[in-house]
Design a protein around this motif. Structure first.
Motif, PDB file in Angstrom:
ATOM      1  N   ASN B 285      55.261  43.905-101.015  1.00 38.44           N
ATOM      2  CA  ASN B 285      56.180  44.391 -99.844  1.00 38.44           C
ATOM      3  C   ASN B 285      55.598  44.250 -98.550  1.00 38.44           C
ATOM      4  N   ALA B 286      53.961  43.847 -98.479  1.00 36.83           N
ATOM      5  CA  ALA B 286      53.489  43.769 -97.212  1.00 36.83           C
ATOM      6  C   ALA B 286      54.160  43.125 -96.103  1.00 36.83           C
ATOM      7  N   ASP B 287      54.557  41.768 -96.548  1.00 41.25           N
ATOM      8  CA  ASP B 287      55.131  40.870 -95.356  1.00 41.25           C
ATOM      9  C   ASP B 287      56.394  41.501 -94.596  1.00 41.25           C
ATOM     10  N   ALA B 288      57.077  42.086 -95.580  1.00 44.91           N
ATOM     11  CA  ALA B 288      58.577  42.716 -95.233  1.00 44.91           C
ATOM     12  C   ALA B 288      58.155  44.054 -94.295  1.00 44.91           C
ATOM     13  N   VAL B 289      57.232  44.958 -94.643  1.00 44.55           N
ATOM     14  CA  VAL B 289      56.717  46.023 -93.895  1.00 44.55           C
ATOM     15  C   VAL B 289      56.282  45.724 -92.728  1.00 44.55           C
ATOM     16  N   LEU B 290      55.284  44.597 -92.674  1.00 40.70           N
ATOM     17  CA  LEU B 290      54.860  44.219 -91.431  1.00 40.70           C
ATOM     18  C   LEU B 290      55.656  43.569 -90.721  1.00 40.70           C
ATOM     19  N   ALA B 291      56.679  42.969 -90.849  1.00 35.33           N
ATOM     20  CA  ALA B 291      57.879  42.353 -90.185  1.00 35.33           C
ATOM     21  C   ALA B 291      58.717  43.537 -89.629  1.00 35.33           C
ATOM     22  N   ALA B 292      59.006  44.425 -90.247  1.00 38.64           N
ATOM     23  CA  ALA B 292      59.651  45.671 -89.970  1.00 38.64           C
ATOM     24  C   ALA B 292      58.824  46.289 -88.474  1.00 38.64           C
ATOM     25  N   MET B 293      57.604  46.342 -88.856  1.00 39.25           N
ATOM     26  CA  MET B 293      56.557  47.185 -87.698  1.00 39.25           C
ATOM     27  C   MET B 293      56.665  46.104 -86.631  1.00 39.25           C
ATOM     28  N   GLN B 294      56.603  45.094 -86.838  1.00 38.96           N
ATOM     29  CA  GLN B 294      56.385  44.039 -85.629  1.00 38.96           C
ATOM     30  C   GLN B 294      57.803  43.926 -84.810  1.00 38.96           C
ATOM     31  N   SER B 295      58.897  44.412 -85.564  1.00 41.07           N
ATOM     32  CA  SER B 295      60.187  44.596 -84.729  1.00 41.07           C
ATOM     33  C   SER B 295      60.450  45.513 -83.948  1.00 41.07           C
ATOM     34  N   HIS B 296      59.515  46.563 -84.155  1.00 43.55           N
ATOM     35  CA  HIS B 296      59.656  47.781 -83.388  1.00 43.55           C
ATOM     36  C   HIS B 296      58.811  47.939 -82.068  1.00 43.55           C
ATOM     37  N   PRO B 297      59.075  48.182 -81.022  1.00 46.18           N
ATOM     38  CA  PRO B 297      58.192  48.388 -79.721  1.00 46.18           C
ATOM     39  C   PRO B 297      56.846  48.627 -79.842  1.00 46.18           C
ATOM     40  N   LEU B 298      56.751  50.035 -80.885  1.00 40.72           N
ATOM     41  CA  LEU B 298      55.374  50.476 -81.113  1.00 40.72           C
ATOM     42  C   LEU B 298      54.628  49.900 -82.239  1.00 40.72           C
ATOM     43  N   GLY B 299      55.200  48.491 -82.579  1.00 41.39           N
ATOM     44  CA  GLY B 299      54.394  47.711 -83.886  1.00 41.39           C
ATOM     45  C   GLY B 299      54.292  46.199 -83.509  1.00 41.39           C
ATOM     46  N   LYS B 300      54.491  45.897 -82.244  1.00 42.17           N
ATOM     47  CA  LYS B 300      54.433  44.500 -81.902  1.00 42.17           C
ATOM     48  C   LYS B 300      53.119  43.823 -82.243  1.00 42.17           C
ATOM     49  N   GLN B 301      52.252  44.540 -81.905  1.00 44.83           N
ATOM     50  CA  GLN B 301      50.930  43.875 -82.400  1.00 44.83           C
ATOM     51  C   GLN B 301      50.285  44.389 -83.638  1.00 44.83           C
ATOM     52  N   ALA B 302      51.365  44.795 -84.770  1.00 46.57           N
ATOM     53  CA  ALA B 302      50.758  45.261 -85.861  1.00 46.57           C
ATOM     54  C   ALA B 302      50.213  44.016 -86.514  1.00 46.57           C
ATOM     55  N   ALA B 303      49.330  44.267 -87.816  1.00 43.85           N
ATOM     56  CA  ALA B 303      48.563  43.393 -88.489  1.00 43.85           C
ATOM     57  C   ALA B 303      48.125  43.996 -89.730  1.00 43.85           C
ATOM     58  N   CYS B 304      48.006  43.046 -90.501  1.00 51.18           N
ATOM     59  CA  CYS B 304      47.143  43.384 -91.771  1.00 51.18           C
ATOM     60  C   CYS B 304      45.798  43.168 -91.761  1.00 51.18           C
ATOM     61  N   ILE B 305      45.029  44.088 -91.995  1.00 42.77           N
ATOM     62  CA  ILE B 305      43.595  44.169 -91.467  1.00 42.77           C
ATOM     63  C   ILE B 305      42.803  44.249 -92.645  1.00 42.77           C
ATOM     64  N   GLY B 306      43.355  44.653 -93.991  1.00 37.20           N
ATOM     65  CA  GLY B 306      42.426  44.539 -95.087  1.00 37.20           C
ATOM     66  C   GLY B 306      43.220  44.597 -96.597  1.00 37.20           C
ATOM     67  N   GLU B 307      42.514  45.183 -97.360  1.00 35.44           N
ATOM     68  CA  GLU B 307      43.178  44.983 -98.603  1.00 35.44           C
ATOM     69  C   GLU B 307      42.388  46.248 -99.684  1.00 35.44           C
ATOM     70  N   VAL B 308      42.725  46.828-100.553  1.00 40.43           N
ATOM     71  CA  VAL B 308      42.398  47.705-101.344  1.00 40.43           C
ATOM     72  C   VAL B 308      42.045  47.060-102.769  1.00 40.43           C
TER      73      VAL B 308
END
Lengths: 340, 340
Positions: B285-308
């Protein structure tokens, strides 16, 4: 925990803070919500069984000086104060939060005593401290320790207490002697020439308020903290546009408090209490509610101190020993700063 | 209100306090609960429609110095901070309390600006400030103004976020640049030789967290305040006994923050944010959640920064530009006291 003093690191969000939380707050407040170490508590709505019940929400910050005194400490006060704010509105207190603002250099042993005291008082009052926050500020940026508690309670659907319920004819009841807390703090500050052993009345009143509401129709209750009974009666009079007449001879006042207040020119009706409430009760139920109060350890010296009337000008009046009347005004300023 | 400064009388429980509450808090926080002037708010459970919903409860005290800064002030911060504590647990924030501890002598105009700012931010975040408390302490007993906010939110029954949900393979997402708040505060304190115009990221994230949870399965979220991303990742790693690998090259860091942190030897991963969250999201789901974040003004520069991962020794590691690895430890002390 290492060291014997609070350092800025204890408020850092890092390792030292984690250790403080685990070794102190989680240890003493001991409940499953806190031990999860999340930023919020998640509470089941099952404890609010009926969807027509209401939720009560209250907050209070405590800045009392000194932080320990005869009959209590800032921790006990912080639990009782918010429990009482909930209880006098007819709520059954359930959950508390605790926010600490600590001055760098505070003895860890002092903090531990206070946290322990909060835990004991919470257990006695039947509430859980389920979420918290810790901040540490530089030496000099706060005075030792401030605590905020916020609380959630449930109001059963058949209850409706509040100023709007107060009526002409209602009796005014208190659950015991007035001004004990203020006097204890004066003595603890060493500001009095006389020594004394008055104990603060600091106590959680939720068991008492339940008893009262079973015994009869209570229209409104308020705890008489800052501003004392005078502030409560004036607030109620102003909001309800009714008059309140208190009888000087009926006021339960400890002999030592009377002596201190006469000496310092303080009026016990304006002095702060931390375990006293003022209740406005339908006349026909007043005896039953008073008897219920007197049956409880925190209401042994409960008394009916006056009556509500619909006199033309809403005001609060005190009838003296020889039938004289004086108006009891809303206190303007502060008799004793940092009393709670 | 009379006068231009806060006096001890404003914390007395008497007339001056009543006026302050009416002229400032009730005026700006404007809602029916507050205007009743009761010691508690009574909230209908109807807003918690389903008895299987849960209640979220959080508290935070704010002691930031200075009380106004580029991008916010202590009032805005106090609303956003508690809204975010609720939102990252999956809750929809509903009600806040506000407890003020004010230093005698504070300008009333300053307090008014901050109260106004709280009111604006509360409206923007869709929460009501329904109950409050005011204490005033002697000059020198606190530094200007401390604010506690506690908050109640509702967690819809199908949501279950928390450390226990984090799994190996989860992606680690952030909603934008790291360290902006800490840098803005450093600049506001005038402790930097260089001038700059970095704005604090102080913001309420509850709209963003809703979008994210609609887009895909979020296992856990935390706001990266004191201790920054390093504290969040170490807490999650310790509680879940899983490892987290962050990629240095993926970290969104404003150029000016990078310059300041290099000059002062600070690590942006340890620097405080006030509008940034770290989310642990199922890989699929990471791509979908990241896209949702980037669609919001407070998430424009959202990024995936790592992995568990389930590497044998649970730890947090940062992979550098050339494939080097360094362990990112739980911060021990405080980089910047009174950052929030």
């Amino acid at each position: 925990m290492t060291g014997t003093k609070i350092t800025l690191a204890h408020g850092s969000g890092g390792l030292a803070m984690q250790q403080l939380i685990k070794d102190l707050f989680v240890k003493y407040f001991n409940n499953p919500h806190l031990s999860l170490m999340e930023d919020q508590a998640q509470l089941s709505l099952a404890s609010f069984s009926n969807s027509t019940d209401k939720l009560a929400f209250a907050t209070d910050s405590f800045v009392i000086d000194p932080i320990t005194f005869n009959g209590g400490d800032i921790g006990k006060l912080a639990v009782c104060g918010t429990v009482n704010d909930l209880a006098v509105g007819g709520a059954i207190p359930k959950y508390l939060s605790a926010g600490f603002i600590i001055e760098e250099g505070l003895d860890l042993a002092t903090l531990e005593l206070i946290v322990k005291s909060m835990a004991q008082q919470a257990e006695r009052a039947g509430v859980s401290i389920v979420t918290g926050d810790t901040k540490v500020v530089h030496k000099g940026a706060c005075d030792k320790l401030f605590i905020n508690t916020s609380g959630i309670g449930v109001i059963p659907e058949n209850r409706c207490l509040g100023v709007s319920q107060v009526q002409a004819g209602d009796k005014v009841l208190v659950n015991g002697t007035l001004g004990d807390h203020a006097t204890a703090i004066l003595q603890a500050r060493g500001e009095l020439a006389l020594s004394g052993d008055i104990s603060s009345d600091c106590a959680a009143l939720n068991e008492l308020t339940e008893l009262m509401q079973v015994a009869g129709k209570v229209h409104a209750m308020r705890d008489a903290t800052r501003g004392g009974v005078a502030a409560v009666c004036n607030e109620i009079s102003e909001s309800s546009q009714l008059s309140i007449c208190l009888k000087e001879t009926q006021l339960p006042i400890h002999q030592e408090v009377r002596a201190v207040s006469e000496m310092l020119g303080l009026d016990p009706l304006l002095m702060a209490n931390e375990g006293k409430l003022v209740a406005f009760v339908a006349a026909e139920n007043a005896d039953a509610v008073l008897a219920a109060m007197q049956s409880h350890p925190l209401g042994k010296q409960a008394a009916c101190i006056g009556e509500v009337s619909d006199a033309t000008t809403p005001q609060v009046v005190v009838e003296g020993l020889y039938g004289t009347h004086r108006q009891l005004q809303m206190p303007v300023g502060e008799q004793l700063p940092r009393i709670c």
